[in-house]
Scaffold this motif. Structure first.
Motif, PDB file in Angstrom:
ATOM      1  N   ASP A  47      14.969  20.234   1.869  1.00 48.43           N
ATOM      2  CA  ASP A  47      14.943  18.792   2.057  1.00 48.43           C
ATOM      3  C   ASP A  47      13.772  18.201   1.290  1.00 48.43           C
ATOM      4  O   ASP A  47      12.809  18.898   0.957  1.00 48.43           O
ATOM      5  N   ALA A  48      13.847  16.909   1.009  1.00 49.33           N
ATOM      6  CA  ALA A  48      12.759  16.198   0.331  1.00 49.33           C
ATOM      7  C   ALA A  48      12.209  15.144   1.282  1.00 49.33           C
ATOM      8  O   ALA A  48      12.966  14.484   1.997  1.00 49.33           O
ATOM      9  N   VAL A  49      10.899  15.005   1.305  1.00 54.19           N
ATOM     10  CA  VAL A  49      10.232  13.996   2.126  1.00 54.19           C
ATOM     11  C   VAL A  49       9.327  13.181   1.227  1.00 54.19           C
ATOM     12  O   VAL A  49       8.467  13.721   0.539  1.00 54.19           O
ATOM     13  N   GLN A  50       9.567  11.870   1.230  1.00 54.16           N
ATOM     14  CA  GLN A  50       8.685  10.955   0.512  1.00 54.16           C
ATOM     15  C   GLN A  50       7.622  10.497   1.493  1.00 54.16           C
ATOM     16  O   GLN A  50       7.940  10.080   2.601  1.00 54.16           O
ATOM     17  N   MET A  51       6.361  10.590   1.098  1.00 58.46           N
ATOM     18  CA  MET A  51       5.261  10.266   2.013  1.00 58.46           C
ATOM     19  C   MET A  51       4.278   9.331   1.328  1.00 58.46           C
ATOM     20  O   MET A  51       3.998   9.475   0.136  1.00 58.46           O
ATOM     21  N   SER A  52       3.760   8.373   2.094  1.00 64.80           N
ATOM     22  CA  SER A  52       2.779   7.434   1.582  1.00 64.80           C
ATOM     23  C   SER A  52       1.831   7.069   2.718  1.00 64.80           C
ATOM     24  O   SER A  52       2.288   6.800   3.829  1.00 64.80           O
ATOM     25  N   PHE A  53       0.539   7.094   2.453  1.00 64.69           N
ATOM     26  CA  PHE A  53      -0.429   6.694   3.474  1.00 64.69           C
ATOM     27  C   PHE A  53      -1.589   5.959   2.842  1.00 64.69           C
ATOM     28  O   PHE A  53      -1.829   6.060   1.639  1.00 64.69           O
ATOM     29  N   ILE A  54      -2.279   5.180   3.659  1.00 66.74           N
ATOM     30  CA  ILE A  54      -3.430   4.388   3.230  1.00 66.74           C
ATOM     31  C   ILE A  54      -4.689   5.117   3.663  1.00 66.74           C
ATOM     32  O   ILE A  54      -4.781   5.597   4.791  1.00 66.74           O
ATOM     33  N   CYS A  55      -5.674   5.206   2.764  1.00 62.30           N
ATOM     34  CA  CYS A  55      -6.911   5.914   3.097  1.00 62.30           C
ATOM     35  C   CYS A  55      -8.104   5.223   2.444  1.00 62.30           C
ATOM     36  O   CYS A  55      -7.954   4.449   1.505  1.00 62.30           O
ATOM     37  N   ASP A  56      -9.283   5.547   2.962  1.00 61.42           N
ATOM     38  CA  ASP A  56     -10.505   5.048   2.339  1.00 61.42           C
ATOM     39  C   ASP A  56     -10.972   6.065   1.290  1.00 61.42           C
ATOM     40  O   ASP A  56     -10.310   7.068   1.040  1.00 61.42           O
ATOM     41  N   HIS A  57     -12.127   5.817   0.686  1.00 65.10           N
ATOM     42  CA  HIS A  57     -12.609   6.690  -0.390  1.00 65.10           C
ATOM     43  C   HIS A  57     -12.904   8.107   0.109  1.00 65.10           C
ATOM     44  O   HIS A  57     -12.603   9.087  -0.583  1.00 65.10           O
ATOM     45  N   ASP A  58     -13.482   8.229   1.298  1.00 65.84           N
ATOM     46  CA  ASP A  58     -13.782   9.557   1.841  1.00 65.84           C
ATOM     47  C   ASP A  58     -12.505  10.336   2.129  1.00 65.84           C
ATOM     48  O   ASP A  58     -12.420  11.529   1.841  1.00 65.84           O
ATOM     49  N   GLN A  59     -11.508   9.665   2.698  1.00 69.58           N
ATOM     50  CA  GLN A  59     -10.243  10.335   2.990  1.00 69.58           C
ATOM     51  C   GLN A  59      -9.521  10.722   1.703  1.00 69.58           C
ATOM     52  O   GLN A  59      -8.895  11.776   1.632  1.00 69.58           O
ATOM     53  N   ARG A  60      -9.632   9.896   0.674  1.00 71.74           N
ATOM     54  CA  ARG A  60      -9.020  10.260  -0.616  1.00 71.74           C
ATOM     55  C   ARG A  60      -9.688  11.505  -1.178  1.00 71.74           C
ATOM     56  O   ARG A  60      -9.011  12.407  -1.670  1.00 71.74           O
ATOM     57  N   ALA A  61     -11.005  11.570  -1.087  1.00 72.51           N
ATOM     58  CA  ALA A  61     -11.716  12.754  -1.570  1.00 72.51           C
ATOM     59  C   ALA A  61     -11.297  13.988  -0.783  1.00 72.51           C
ATOM     60  O   ALA A  61     -11.115  15.073  -1.353  1.00 72.51           O
TER      61      ALA A  61
END
Length: 140
Positions: A47-61
């Motif tokens: 199966d395929a799952v498309q995922m998107s989330f919002i993060c701050d700079h620390d979470q992106r790192a």
């Protein structure tokens, strides 16, 4: 070998950022006339799952470190909560909550074994935050 887990400090996907699509396991053969013939092709499909989330700079790192180091730049499988069902309450057919001996509601614990799919992580700025989007392949 222990599989790495998706970082718990990252937020759940945004409401429209989690889409799951069934994998194709059928074989279809079109004839000259009439509907195509369909039969089972493979026993398990990814199966395929498309995922998107919002993060701050620390979470992106933290996410980038997970991608680069824990998954070998997306080449290794990992565990991620099934955000569609993980944490939901268990209920009876009539909608009553199932509880343990101390009347605590029981919840679903659902985990997927995934790899990063064809669309690798991409980043879009949203004010002082980032939207991280990618597609996962759920391993059968």
């Amino acid at each position: 070998m222990t599989l790495p887990s998706f970082p718990t400090e990252l937020l759940k996907p945004v409401a429209d950022g989690w889409r799951q699509q069934r994998g194709e396991s059928r074989r279809r053969a079109g004839g000259d006339q009439g509907p195509p013939r369909t039969r089972r092709g493979i026993s398990k499909a990814a199966d395929a799952v498309q995922m998107s989330f919002i993060c701050d700079h620390d979470q992106r790192a933290r996410f980038e470190r997970f991608y680069d180091e824990d998954t070998g730049e997306g080449a290794l499988p990992f565990l991620i909560p099934d955000f569609a069902t993980d944490g939901d309450w268990l209920m009876t057919a009539d909608g009553a909550l199932l509880t343990d001996d101390e009347d605590n509601p029981l919840t679903i614990a659902s985990t997927l074994v995934c790899m990063f799919g064809e669309q690798l992580p991409g980043y879009a700025p949203i004010g002082a935050h980032w939207q991280v989007s990618f597609i996962l392949t759920v391993l059968p």
